[in-house]
Design an enzyme around this catalytic site. Structure first.
Site, short mmCIF file in Angstrom:
data_model
loop_
_atom_site.label_atom_id
_atom_site.label_comp_id
_atom_site.label_asym_id
_atom_site.label_seq_id
_atom_site.Cartn_x
_atom_site.Cartn_y
_atom_site.Cartn_z
N HIS A 512 0.83 -1.21 0.00
CA HIS A 512 0.00 0.00 0.00
C HIS A 512 0.86 1.26 0.00
O HIS A 512 0.67 2.16 -0.83
CB HIS A 512 -0.92 -0.01 1.22
N GLU A 513 1.79 1.33 0.95
CA GLU A 513 2.58 2.55 1.06
C GLU A 513 3.46 2.76 -0.16
O GLU A 513 3.72 3.90 -0.56
CB GLU A 513 3.43 2.50 2.33
N HIS A 516 1.76 4.79 -2.69
CA HIS A 516 1.94 6.24 -2.49
C HIS A 516 3.30 6.69 -3.03
O HIS A 516 3.42 7.76 -3.64
CB HIS A 516 1.86 6.57 -1.00
N HIS A 519 3.19 7.10 -6.68
CA HIS A 519 2.45 8.32 -7.02
C HIS A 519 3.38 9.53 -6.95
O HIS A 519 3.33 10.44 -7.80
CB HIS A 519 1.28 8.47 -6.05
#
Length: 725
Positions: A512-513, A516, A519
């Protein structure tokens, strides 16, 4: 749940007469003056000479921050003054671009200070936070509320179609003007004065809250007398508990340190039911014990101030103010989604609870012992037993195959290689702020250095709880900078020489991280002011990245025994995949409880905010009214330690499920197109991950998948059935 993202507040700003007052010290604290030597040898004063302007952590000392903050504010004052004094007519270049270029020293310094406060706090840094919280808020207000600057921005805005050279530039003009209006640029002088006071006090209270939460986590750690009481934990976990106690001056004892969530990982393993109860009660009591770290009074005051600020800006409540600028737009839209999901989630959780109770009854009868009713501290423990009974495995069978570096390098990085053509290379020549930090070069598909990635994955007493991404250096086409991004987790560190074996939840968090991080690394929006996206959209790409943790070729690549190197058996891999929906009623209900609390706190109006003594009663009443008062399923975060709502997720914690609607729909789109392919990666990068805030967020989603969001993939993923009414 994570708490990090490419979204940020604006560093570029303007000053006015109020900055002088800010620099005189609105906090009332006397700031320690740096020595002459510190001022002369301050690495913050200049751009780092290291690759991609990577911070020179080995040269930065705590005494460097105050002079850099002072000089940074003064420099930005001069830069803003030059903008507003420019005799030329306002233009995109002499106003908007000049504003985007301002405040580089201040931005560099605050980024480093607040990043280090999150990952390695110490008394000196915490004092800096207290000293400068209100002053930095006043500095931001002096920028956002400067009438001369707003007049120039407004003039460019009025003729933006001809003044802006392209669509992205036009969006920047609109974004900057909207930010200033939302900050209070249209208020009269009396209202602006009150806005400055509100922002200064809120900044100070936020700093106090964050420091209290960290102190309370450390103060609430559970001391255990004997190793026998820790039966169920692995030998490595028991050794880590002994070492933690030794470091606290308790040799011969054992210390169970807490994470910031309500449910503690050890509750899933400890055989001693009384110890599980002690641990659970210590966790849920945090912040409301009436001690020096009690946060209830802080919370009550913050909610009152936020309501007053919203009213000053013409909004009925804080939630309305925040959501106006999100994709949800209104509290009513958020409430509709949360209330639509709640009955199905609670029904599923009650079914799961019944299954756990049946398991308890069966187990106690077999042992000829009295039965007992399922409690919150029993859930994780018996859920693991039920998982083993239903699917033939439990966490202890998985963990030998989930060694932390294998998961990162052979899992997370491998998926990015397959999707985007990235390559990663560990480097040990760059300084780090803690010995547990790893640094990697990230090479793009064409071989050029795209970014530097920092992996800071271990828990420590000086680190805030949770998991998040932040950027030490952001992509900036105006200044020619490339990203230096970091992921932070709180994985318990085993004793020296022992492997770090992850839980499945920690594996998922790592993927998940890194979503980020991607992104942040892929952003190519030209203007720094457009590198952010709405809070209820920013979790979307990172949640999509979680799907690769389960993807067969990725899972087979990283899930290898930490000793033998043997791959996880195919039958165990299949069991993991089949169990994806297990315990989803519990997980969804726990999350929704916190999301609803966040909304209800921020929909309070004038005179409705409870006093400190009534904070917990308000929480209980809200959960009952919303149908989420399920004692065996506590909120993921209770109000006194709900750090999200003191930061960027105030009135925005719903974002995870809002984003998951988009995420699940996108994953269905990916699966229909072959899943883990370069073609899909190129589409994700070109249409979503590289765009930042340069286009409307929902337009990016529609351009990618080709339709409006559908909720059905989310329901299927979580195994929820909605009432058709």
């Amino acid at each position: 749940m994570s708490g990090g993202s490419p979204r940020r507040g604006r560093a570029g700003a303007l000053l006015g007469p109020l900055l002088a007052a800010a620099l005189m010290g609105l906090t009332g604290h006397t700031v320690a003056q740096p020595t002459a030597a510190a001022a002369q040898d301050n690495p913050l004063f200049s751009i780092s000479p290291l690759p991609l302007q990577y911070p020179p952590f080995d040269r930065i000392r705590d005494e460097h921050f105050a002079p850099a903050l002072e000089r940074g504010m003064a420099e930005q004052l001069a830069e803003i003054q030059a903008i507003v004094d420019n005799p030329a007519a306002p233009s995109f270049d002499n106003t908007l671009v000049a504003l985007e270029r301002s405040g580089r020293l201040l931005s560099r310094t605050t980024t480093l200070l607040f990043s280090l406060l999150g990952v390695d706090a110490n008394p000196a840094r915490q004092q800096l936070q207290r000293d400068y919280a209100a002053r930095l808020a006043a500095h931001r207000d002096a920028v956002q509320l400067n009438p001369r600057l707003f007049a120039r921005v407004d003039a460019v805005y009025a003729r933006r179609d001809e003044a802006a050279p392209n669509a992205e530039a036009r969006r920047l003009v609109e974004r900057v003007r909207l930010d200033m209006v939302r900050a209070g640029a249209l208020l009269d002088d009396t209202q602006k004065a009150r806005m400055r006071a509100l922002n200064a006090e809120l900044a100070t209270l936020s700093a106090r809250f964050n420091q209290a939460v960290l102190a309370e986590v450390n103060d609430s750690a559970l001391v255990v007398a004997t190793a026998e009481e820790l039966a169920g934990l692995s030998p490595g976990e028991i050794a880590a508990a002994a070492e933690a106690a030794r470091q606290r001056g308790l040799p011969g004892r054992y210390l169970i340190t807490l994470l910031n969530t309500t449910i503690q990982p050890a509750e899933a393993a400890l055989h001693d039911r009384a110890l599980r109860e002690r641990l659970h009660r210590a966790s849920v009591a945090r912040g409301s014990r009436g001690n020096a770290h009690d946060t209830t009074a802080l919370l009550a005051r913050v909610m009152s101030l936020r309501q007053e600020r919203a009213a000053l800006l013409g909004h009925p409540d804080h939630a309305s103010q925040v959501l106006e600028d999100e994709t949800a737009r209104t509290p009513q839209a958020v409430q509709a989604l949360l209330r639509r999901l709640t009955p199905a989630a609670v029904a599923a959780a009650r079914q799961e609870a019944a299954a756990l109770q049946a398991l308890i009854d069966q187990e106690q009868a077999a042992r000829q012992r009295p039965g007992f009713a399922l409690q919150a501290w029993d859930w994780s423990y018996y859920a693991e037993k039920l998982r083993a009974a239903r699917y033939g495995f439990d966490e202890n069978q998985l963990r030998p195959y989930l060694e932390i570096r294998q998961v990162l390098e052979r899992g997370v990085f491998f998926a990015a290689e397959q999707l985007y053509g990235l390559r990663f290379r560990r480097r040990t020549d760059l300084p780090v702020y803690h010995e547990d930090v790893w640094v990697y070069d990230v090479f793009d598909h064409d071989g050029r250095l795209l970014a530097l990635f920092i992996a800071d994955l271990y828990a420590r007493p000086t680190k805030r709880g949770g998991a998040w991404m932040n950027a030490y250096v952001r992509y900036n086409a105006l200044e020619g900078t490339s990203p230096v991004v970091a992921n932070h987790l709180n994985v318990p560190k085993p004793p020296a020489g022992e492997p770090t074996l992850l839980t499945w939840d920690e594996v998922n968090t790592l993927f998940h991280e890194f979503g980020h991080a991607l992104h942040g690394m892929f952003n190519t929006s030209r203007y720094p002011g457009l590198d952010r996206v709405p809070r209820d959209f920013v979790e979307y790409p990172s949640q999509v990245n979680e799907v690769w943790a389960y993807w067969p070729s990725v899972l087979a690549h990283y899930a290898r025994h930490h000793q033998s190197g043997e791959p996880m058996p195919a039958e165990l891999l299949a069991k993991v995949s089949r169990a994806k929906r297990f315990n989803q009623g519990y997980m969804t209900t726990s999350y929704l409880a916190s999301a609803v609390l966040d909304q209800r706190w921020h929909r309070l109006r004038a005179g409705e905010v409870p006093a400190a003594a009534d904070v917990m009663a308000f929480e209980a009443r809200v959960l009952k009214e919303e149908g989420l008062d399920v004692p065996v399923v506590p909120p993921r975060y209770r109000t006194p330690y709900f750090s999200h709502i003191m930061g960027g997720y105030a009135a925005g914690y719903y974002a995870y499920v809002w984003s998951e609607v988009l995420d699940a729909d996108t994953v269905a789109w990916l699966m229909a197109r072959g899943g883990l392919t370069r073609e899909n990666g190129d589409a994700l990068r070109a249409r979503l991950l590289s765009r930042g805030g340069s286009e409307d967020a929902m337009d990016l989603f529609r351009q990618l998948v080709g339709h409006e969001p559908h909720i059905e993939p989310l329901l299927e993923r979580r195994g929820l059935v909605l009432d058709p009414r």
